[in-house]
Design an enzyme around this catalytic site. Structure first.
Site, mmCIF file in Angstrom:
data_model
loop_
_atom_site.group_PDB
_atom_site.id
_atom_site.type_symbol
_atom_site.label_atom_id
_atom_site.label_comp_id
_atom_site.label_asym_id
_atom_site.label_seq_id
_atom_site.Cartn_x
_atom_site.Cartn_y
_atom_site.Cartn_z
ATOM 1 N N SER A 1 3.542 0.399 3.429
ATOM 2 C CA SER A 1 2.209 0.416 4.032
ATOM 3 C C SER A 1 1.208 -0.309 3.123
ATOM 4 C CB SER A 1 1.795 1.867 4.320
ATOM 5 O OG SER A 1 0.723 1.922 5.212
ATOM 6 N N ASP B 1 4.780 1.773 10.631
ATOM 7 C CA ASP B 1 4.469 2.224 9.272
ATOM 8 C C ASP B 1 5.694 2.837 8.585
ATOM 9 O OD1 ASP B 1 3.435 3.576 6.994
ATOM 10 O OD2 ASP B 1 1.476 3.686 7.946
#
Length: 260
Positions: free
Chosen positions: A46, A158
């Site tokens: 991320s 993610d």
């Protein structure tokens, strides 16, 4: 551990997710570099994947901060109603291409591993070669805000969903592992959970922390700045504050606990 001994080792750097809180990673990198500690291999997820990629590409801390300030989080013409996310993640490609002129892992100055989540198989996926920007976008595509990214016909989102502290790619690759974990967890009162959004945010934090908790103890040095709690994940106003918190935290630790 003496500082001069650490300089002689191959160092791996693990960078967690955390949104704007992940700007603390940039401060920690600056503190390490000022003490002549230059990680050889980076594994990120991320926000940590983006910071790690910028560092591996030779970007200075000042220009890393500029990237995050220049790149909009919410751009009205990126809003989508035909995809499973509020904003079309792939439209951010242009902003990334300004900093990564050659869209490939192969040109990076340091070895980099990027973790994303394969939504279809329900497993983490580590990217370390080939095209660079799409894996970075996928790794940071937090549902349901950002749309999943299609890579080789599969949907990725993610990486923190499955692995918010991707230490595994560094196993047997480096002598020493330094980690930075910016997704803090603290007890809250029940009055804080007043609506569905607050409940969703809390459960998301619990999920991210649960998949990382045990691995945090595997790092030889772990930076875990506690002052990040009041910075919201998607609040760009906290960029400089998170950076300074990370820098101060790492500087104090390195000066006080390593024998210089």
């Amino acid at each position: 551990m003496k500082l001069q001994d650490l300089r002689l080792k191959t160092v791996g750097l693990v960078l967690s997710g955390g949104g704007v809180k992940g700007m603390a990673h940039i401060g920690i990198i600056k503190a390490l570099n000022e003490r002549d500690i230059y990680p050889d291999t980076i594994s990120g997820v991320s926000a940590g994947a983006i910071v790690g990629a910028l560092y591996a590409n030779g970007t200075s801390p000042l220009n890393m901060l500029a990237f995050f300030k220049e790149t909009p989080l919410f751009k009205y013409n990126f809003f989508t109603i035909n995809k499973p996310g509020l904003f079309d993640t792939e439209k951010y490609y242009l902003f990334f291409s300004k900093y990564f002129e050659k869209d490939t892992f192969d040109v990076l100055e340091k070895e980099l591993f990027v973790t994303a989540t394969d939504l279809q198989a329900g497993v983490p996926k580590v990217f370390g070669s080939g095209e660079l920007i799409l894996p970075l976008l996928a790794s940071a595509a937090l549902p349901p805000v950002f749309n999943p990214v299609t890579i080789d016909g599969r949907l990725y989102a993610d990486g923190g969903i499955m692995n918010n502290f991707p230490l595994e790619p560094l196993a047997d690759k480096t002598d020493y592992i330094i980690g930075c974990y910016t997704s803090g967890m603290k007890e809250i009162g029940k009055t804080v959970l007043k609506n569905p959004l607050q409940l969703a945010n809390r459960t998301n934090k619990l999920m991210l922390h649960a998949n990382s908790r045990e691995k945090l103890f595997a790092a030889d040095i772990l930076f875990r700045p506690t002052d990040l709690e009041h910075i919201k994940v998607l609040d760009k106003k906290g960029i400089d504050k998170a950076f300074l918190i990370g820098y101060d935290n790492a500087s104090r630790y390195l000066d006080n606990f390593l024998d210089i």
